[in-house]
Design a protein around this motif. Structure first.
Motif, PDB file in Angstrom:
ATOM      1  N   TYR A 333      74.145  63.514  45.486  1.00 51.90           N
ATOM      2  CA  TYR A 333      73.039  62.695  44.980  1.00 51.90           C
ATOM      3  C   TYR A 333      72.089  63.437  44.048  1.00 51.90           C
ATOM      4  O   TYR A 333      71.204  62.804  43.472  1.00 51.90           O
ATOM      5  N   ASN A 334      72.229  64.729  43.903  1.00 49.70           N
ATOM      6  CA  ASN A 334      71.395  65.475  42.962  1.00 49.70           C
ATOM      7  C   ASN A 334      72.184  65.796  41.696  1.00 49.70           C
ATOM      8  O   ASN A 334      73.352  66.185  41.791  1.00 49.70           O
ATOM      9  N   PRO A 335      71.589  65.675  40.523  1.00 49.22           N
ATOM     10  CA  PRO A 335      72.277  66.095  39.297  1.00 49.22           C
ATOM     11  C   PRO A 335      72.539  67.604  39.333  1.00 49.22           C
ATOM     12  O   PRO A 335      71.703  68.389  39.789  1.00 49.22           O
ATOM     13  N   SER A 336      73.689  67.997  38.859  1.00 50.15           N
ATOM     14  CA  SER A 336      74.045  69.421  38.907  1.00 50.15           C
ATOM     15  C   SER A 336      73.129  70.264  38.026  1.00 50.15           C
ATOM     16  O   SER A 336      72.950  71.456  38.279  1.00 50.15           O
ATOM     17  N   ARG A 337      72.517  69.649  37.004  1.00 52.61           N
ATOM     18  CA  ARG A 337      71.649  70.411  36.109  1.00 52.61           C
ATOM     19  C   ARG A 337      70.375  70.896  36.799  1.00 52.61           C
ATOM     20  O   ARG A 337      69.691  71.803  36.297  1.00 52.61           O
ATOM     21  N   LEU A 338      70.049  70.290  37.976  1.00 46.48           N
ATOM     22  CA  LEU A 338      68.825  70.666  38.682  1.00 46.48           C
ATOM     23  C   LEU A 338      69.077  71.620  39.836  1.00 46.48           C
ATOM     24  O   LEU A 338      68.161  71.910  40.603  1.00 46.48           O
ATOM     25  N   GLU A 445      63.831  70.109  55.814  1.00 46.70           N
ATOM     26  CA  GLU A 445      63.113  69.044  55.108  1.00 46.70           C
ATOM     27  C   GLU A 445      63.923  68.616  53.890  1.00 46.70           C
ATOM     28  O   GLU A 445      63.718  69.091  52.770  1.00 46.70           O
ATOM     29  N   ILE A 446      64.821  67.689  54.102  1.00 41.25           N
ATOM     30  CA  ILE A 446      65.717  67.293  53.010  1.00 41.25           C
ATOM     31  C   ILE A 446      64.991  66.512  51.927  1.00 41.25           C
ATOM     32  O   ILE A 446      65.395  66.522  50.760  1.00 41.25           O
ATOM     33  N   ASP A 447      63.897  65.826  52.266  1.00 35.45           N
ATOM     34  CA  ASP A 447      63.169  65.040  51.267  1.00 35.45           C
ATOM     35  C   ASP A 447      62.662  65.907  50.117  1.00 35.45           C
ATOM     36  O   ASP A 447      62.562  65.431  48.981  1.00 35.45           O
ATOM     37  N   ARG A 448      62.362  67.169  50.392  1.00 28.87           N
ATOM     38  CA  ARG A 448      61.824  68.049  49.346  1.00 28.87           C
ATOM     39  C   ARG A 448      62.890  68.480  48.355  1.00 28.87           C
ATOM     40  O   ARG A 448      62.569  68.995  47.281  1.00 28.87           O
ATOM     41  N   PHE A 449      64.157  68.266  48.693  1.00 23.28           N
ATOM     42  CA  PHE A 449      65.235  68.760  47.836  1.00 23.28           C
ATOM     43  C   PHE A 449      66.044  67.627  47.214  1.00 23.28           C
ATOM     44  O   PHE A 449      67.068  67.889  46.582  1.00 23.28           O
ATOM     45  N   LEU A 450      65.602  66.388  47.372  1.00 19.02           N
ATOM     46  CA  LEU A 450      66.308  65.261  46.772  1.00 19.02           C
ATOM     47  C   LEU A 450      65.632  64.853  45.471  1.00 19.02           C
ATOM     48  O   LEU A 450      64.394  64.839  45.384  1.00 19.02           O
ATOM     49  N   TYR A 451      66.436  64.454  44.530  1.00 20.83           N
ATOM     50  CA  TYR A 451      65.940  64.212  43.172  1.00 20.83           C
ATOM     51  C   TYR A 451      65.111  62.937  43.055  1.00 20.83           C
ATOM     52  O   TYR A 451      64.003  62.947  42.557  1.00 20.83           O
ATOM     53  N   ASP A 452      65.651  61.790  43.524  1.00 25.61           N
ATOM     54  CA  ASP A 452      64.929  60.527  43.302  1.00 25.61           C
ATOM     55  C   ASP A 452      64.861  59.655  44.537  1.00 25.61           C
ATOM     56  O   ASP A 452      64.949  58.447  44.459  1.00 25.61           O
TER      57      ASP A 452
END
Length: 454
Positions: A333-338, A445-452
């Motif tokens: 769920y996260n773009p690889s560029r980030l 804390e997974i919320d801090r590492f999710l993009y959107d």
């Protein structure tokens, strides 16, 4: 033979052609037998069940065949000694100090033991039946070839039966030296065959016609996303009590099938999301779904199931396996560029820069959580895994085996061809609520590492 064929055909609907083919290959006791029979087909098509039952009836004494699961016999020695124990009728126990019939450390010892054990017993073929046979490809370069030619090497009447989900073209040894076996294909069940099989699960006291109508509805709803017969039977076992519940609560009659289906619709939705991943067991589903009756509002019914799964604090997985699943969710769920921004060692996610990329975070059409999980490489998932764990992973932890377990449990699904884990791409199959519960159980804390997702 005719009695065996009739009995098995009646017990396994839709497999009559395969049963007749296998019995014709086995023949009578004095008939010549192919050195190798290769049984293959998709998952849940009756390969193992039919073969086991056939040999149970073909050899009621059970001393002329050895049924081996290659997952249990994960070394050559275990496989060889299990075969000899079965043929010799030897059972390790207290009286023999749990010793095997003979010790076989290598293939040469096994061939010699087979020759000694079966010398003078040529009147009847002895069989080695190996389930999950594709695992043999990782047990040494010569094991599979030697098993296929075991009759020649030992000069005794031995045949090998291999059962696998992999086709022979991908199974054939690369170095050669092995002949092609006789192929027996188990095709997928047709709709009529599926209904005929599940009809036998009808609860006692329930009308068979009414139950079959429900099974037909389940098939139409789930068969596109759930072709596995075992999963369909599981869904039927879970949902039928809720489907028929309004009849006993005097809210509807059995003839009002459309009304019953509408009342059960919330459970269909919850089951399609939860039960396929087996986040909850049959007992738990029945226990928690019993809290809500058909009178309850649909939102309350669905919420009760979701809350139960969350209160269970995620899946019951080992510590590092949970972090692997978290890493897979982040990779999906996260773009690889980030990745460098979120997972660089010694840095937390850059909140100021994140705002630039979350300008569509209020529900735009390009939100990743709406588009669904994307495929990722295993190398990227491992890089995220080693970044998010608090301390270095224990050297005794076999990460590759844990990844393979996630694939087997269908928490990860392969989207590329190939059998080696280091070259495949996967997707994460779990929901955000599930991964949040798993993250809480390991205090991440997974919320801090999710993009959107904020």
């Amino acid at each position: 033979m005719s009695n065996i064929s009739a009995s098995l055909t009646n017990k396994f609907p839709g497999r009559g052609e395969q049963i007749e083919h296998l019995l014709s290959l086995l023949g009578e006791e004095s008939d010549p037998t192919p050195q190798c029979i290769f049984i293959y087909g998709p998952t849940a098509t009756g390969k193992t069940s039919v073969t086991r039952e056939l040999f149970t009836k073909y050899d009621s004494a059970g001393q002329h065949y050895a049924f081996i699961n290659s997952i249990e016999c994960f070394t050559q020695r275990l496989l060889f000694e299990r075969v000899l124990n079965s043929w010799a009728g030897h059972v390790p126990g207290v009286e023999n100090r749990f010793a095997n019939y003979a010790r076989c450390d290598n293939l040469v010892d096994f061939v010699n033991c087979v020759r000694d054990l079966l010398h003078g017993k040529q009147e009847k073929t002895h069989y080695i039946i190996i389930d999950q046979a594709e695992r043999l490809r990782d047990r040494g370069p010569m094991l599979l070839t030697s098993l296929l030619r075991l009759s020649e090497l030992s000069d005794v009447n031995v045949a090998v039966v291999l059962i696998s989900n992999v086709v022979w073209d991908k199974f054939r040894p690369r170095h050669g030296g092995a002949f092609d076996p006789v192929l027996v294909f188990f095709s997928c069940y047709t709709k009529q065959q599926v209904l005929e099989i599940i009809e036998r699960d009808c609860p006692a006291g329930e009308p068979a016609k009414f139950f079959l109508t429900f099974v037909d509805a389940i098939y139409e709803v789930f068969h596109r996303n759930c072709a596995d017969l075992n999963e369909l039977r599981h869904l039927v076992a879970m949902l039928y009590p809720k489907f028929v519940q309004p009849v006993f609560e005097k809210q509807a009659n059995r003839s009002e099938f459309t009304r019953l289906f509408k009342l059960c619709q919330p459970y269909f939705s919850a089951a399609s999301e939860r039960l396929y991943l087996r986040e909850i067991s049959t007992t738990e589903w029945q226990k928690y779904s019993a809290i809500s009756s058909a009178k309850t509002a649909p939102e309350d019914v669905t919420m009760s199931i979701h809350q139960m799964a969350e209160n269970n604090e995620g899946l019951d997985l080992p510590y590092y396996t949970k972090f692997l699943l978290i890493a897979a969710f982040l990779a999906s769920y996260n773009p690889s560029r980030l990745d460098a921004q979120y997972f660089a060692r010694g840095k937390g996610p850059n909140k100021r820069r994140t705002k630039v990329f979350t300008q569509d975070s209020l529900g735009g059409k390009d939100r990743q959580q709406l588009l669904g999980p994307k495929a990722f490489g295993i190398e990227r998932m491992l890089a995220i895994f080693y970044s998010i764990i608090a301390e270095p992973a224990d050297s005794s932890v076999d990460v590759q085996i844990q990844i393979a377990s996630l694939v087997t449990l269908r928490l990860l699904s392969k989207v590329s061809a190939g059998d080696r884990l280091d070259g495949i791409k996967c997707k994460c199959n779990v929901s955000f609520e599930t991964i949040r519960g798993i993250s809480r159980s390991v205090r991440f804390e997974i919320d801090r590492f999710l993009y959107d997702f904020t």
